[in-house]
Design a protein around this motif. Structure first.
Motif, short mmCIF file in Angstrom:
data_model
loop_
_atom_site.label_atom_id
_atom_site.label_comp_id
_atom_site.label_asym_id
_atom_site.label_seq_id
_atom_site.Cartn_x
_atom_site.Cartn_y
_atom_site.Cartn_z
N THR A 124 0.97 -1.46 0.21
CA THR A 124 0.01 0.07 0.18
C THR A 124 0.74 1.17 -0.05
OG1 THR A 124 -1.86 -1.27 1.02
CG2 THR A 124 -1.70 1.34 1.08
N ASP B 194 2.50 1.56 -3.46
CA ASP B 194 1.48 2.13 -4.48
C ASP B 194 1.35 3.62 -4.19
OD1 ASP B 194 1.62 -0.39 -5.29
OD2 ASP B 194 -0.32 -1.06 -4.56
N GLN B 195 1.19 4.08 -2.83
CA GLN B 195 0.91 5.57 -2.49
C GLN B 195 1.92 6.10 -2.96
OE1 GLN B 195 0.11 6.07 1.33
NE2 GLN B 195 -0.68 8.19 0.78
N TRP C 107 3.89 5.73 -5.77
CA TRP C 107 3.88 5.74 -6.96
C TRP C 107 2.61 6.69 -7.72
CZ3 TRP C 107 7.61 5.03 -10.11
CH2 TRP C 107 8.75 4.17 -9.88
N ARG C 108 1.87 6.78 -6.94
CA ARG C 108 0.67 7.68 -7.45
C ARG C 108 1.03 9.11 -7.48
NH1 ARG C 108 -2.57 4.80 -3.23
NH2 ARG C 108 -3.72 3.09 -4.34
N LEU C 109 2.14 9.68 -6.77
CA LEU C 109 2.36 10.82 -7.00
C LEU C 109 3.75 10.99 -7.65
CD1 LEU C 109 1.75 12.44 -3.40
CD2 LEU C 109 0.56 12.68 -5.51
#
Length: 518
Positions: free
Chosen positions: A11, A14-15, A17-19
């Motif tokens: 998690t 992934d968080q 990589w979102r930014l």
């Protein structure tokens, strides 16, 4: 007792990589926009030059290579690196120097370097190392390699002449031109094989990366991709001349000349890949499983530092663009003529024609061409003065030469350098021997003047120009060419040296006065 380090959760990764992913994409786009003139100059060369047309597919190939690794890359936690910004700034300074010196290839290599370094800046060195080859492959997009053309042409001419003589065909050679009983031939730019070499190395490097896992095998195959096209081009040139000779010049001329060349090159390259594939190293065939992706051993922190690194990268790049804009707006007034030379002791201006041969320099701001005589010997002087240079109007370029290889009257039969004393200082000049109509031989000396400095080196002339512009002194430069017809082999050098030593102060004074007329 060893304490286990915390592993990042899926998690958290992934968080991050979102930014981080939008940040790196936006950073790369902004860099391309900021340096769009350099990027568009590269694309223009891809569009108009068959030699560098492969540049259009290099970025998509790099993206595809990264996409193939997306599963292992997704397991890495993105981390910024401020140390990469220092390297990014150095690349930006190199870009600025390339722009000031009007050296396209330096600016273009610097731009690609900035794009590559933006990745570790925003995503970290671990991520950049994982995709090192796709990033480095981007450098094949830079139109680079023309510098090797004269050398490759010389090699091709020498091998072709040796092959013809070994085949029992008499050859009379002068420089890049040679005559055989069935006709005359000349090695021009298209015969250099530089486009074969660039295409072979580009595709060969990609093939080596995809086919082999061993670094040794990869390097060996890349080395082969250098050697094979060079030798293949020698054989191609020899075969074309032989086909023309044996067919009474009915074949291997015009368009079919190029067709034969590409067909032969294609066969050779396909054979090279076919042989190379016999030693391919597939991961499943190596007997050991592929190494597992090693996840980062530190819990990713907030993504604010990564965003800050991206902002810093853009600001540094924008700073260099602004600096160039400031410098380029300090244009000096146009100059229309060079200040006349003062008296040259012992030498008299002559009315002898000066158009028997002229250096192939163009896009200058002003020019002086004159002939001087002493004791029955004549020396021609050519000076071209440059001011407010840019990528289209510059002194040192591939189009500004003493002689074009396809000149219908003159051919270069020798070249070198010579030490002399000029204007009370030691100077190394470039020399050439030209052969022209009626077996006329001409000795030519050439060197540059940049902001009061003398040099015969193209790279040094560019460096002096960039430093002069950085110092706010402008880019006033000049090329000086002396030439004299040989009456006896080698006798013109003494005449040229005498004139250069005597005329040095007058030439220096005229150029400085022209520079001061602002």
């Amino acid at each position: 007792m060893n304490q286990a380090l915390p592993m990042p959760s899926a998690t958290a990764t992934d968080q991050g990589w979102r930014l981080a992913l939008p940040a790196i994409v936006l950073t790369l786009l902004i860099i391309v926009v900021l340096f769009r003139d350099t990027a568009l100059a590269m694309a223009d060369i891809w569009l108009r030059s068959d030699t560098y047309a492969h540049g259009f597919i290099v970025p998509p190939i790099s993206l595809w290579l990264i996409w193939r690794m997306r599963a292992s890359l997704a397991a890495l936690a993105p981390r910024h690196s401020y140390s990469a910004i220092v390297l990014f700034a150095a690349a930006g300074f190199a870009w600025l120097l390339g722009q000031l010196a009007a050296v396209n290839v330096v600016s273009q290599f610097a731009l690609v370097t900035m794009l590559v370094l933006a990745v570790p800046t925003v995503l970290g060195w671990q991520f950049a190392r994982r995709i090192a080859f796709p990033l480095l492959f981007l450098f094949f997009a830079v139109p680079f390699g023309d510098f090797a053309m004269p050398t490759l042409m010389d090699w091709t001419a020498h091998f072709t002449i040796l092959g013809l003589r070994a085949s029992g065909i008499p050859v009379h050679a002068e420089g890049l031109r040679f005559v055989i009983p069935s006709g005359s031939w000349s090695v021009v730019e298209a015969c250099s094989g530089v486009r074969y070499l660039i295409a072979s190395v580009t595709v060969g490097t990609l093939f080596a990366y995809l086919t082999y896992r061993s670094l040794t095998r990869r390097l060996v195959f890349v080395g082969v991709s250098f050697v094979v096209p060079v030798v293949a081009n020698w054989l191609r040139a020899y075969m074309i001349v032989m086909i023309g000779h044996l067919s009474g010049n009915k074949l291997a001329g015009g368009v079919d000349h190029l067709i034969y060349g590409w067909v032969f090159f294609g066969i050779v390259i396909l054979a090279m890949f076919w042989i190379g594939a016999r030693w391919r190293e597939d991961e499943l065939d190596q007997g050991v499983p592929a190494p597992a992706v090693q996840a980062s051993t530190a819990v990713p922190t907030t993504t604010v530092p990564s965003l800050l690194a991206a902002v810093c990268t853009v600001l540094v790049g924008g700073g260099y663009v602004f600096a160039l804009w400031q410098i380029e707006h300090r244009l000096a007034p146009e100059v229309s003529q060079i200040v006349p030379l003062g008296p040259i002791s012992g030498w008299q201006a002559s009315a002898a024609p000066t158009d028997e041969w002229q250096p192939k320099y163009q896009d200058y701001a002003a020019r002086t061409q004159a002939t001087f005589e002493k004791d029955g010997r004549t020396v021609g002087l050519f000076i071209a003065f440059y001011r407010n240079q840019d990528h289209q109007h510059k002194m040192v370029s591939s189009t500004n030469v003493l002689l074009h290889s396809d000149d219908p009257l003159w051919v270069r039969v020798g070249s070198g350098t010579r030490e002399m004393v000029f204007d009370n200082r030691d100077l190394r000049v470039r020399t050439a021997v030209l052969s022209g109509p009626l077996s006329t031989r001409m000795a030519v000396w050439q060197w540059y003047w940049v902001d009061g400095r003398w040099t015969a080196s193209d790279p040094l002339a560019k460096i002096y120009t960039a430093l002069s512009r950085l110092g706010g002194r402008g880019d006033d430069s000049a090329v000086i060419v002396l030439h004299a017809v040989e009456q006896r082999p080698g006798d013109s050098d003494a005449v040229l040296e005498d004139f250069a030593r005597t005329a040095g102060p007058a030439i220096e004074s005229a150029l400085r006065q022209t520079m001061g007329a602002r």
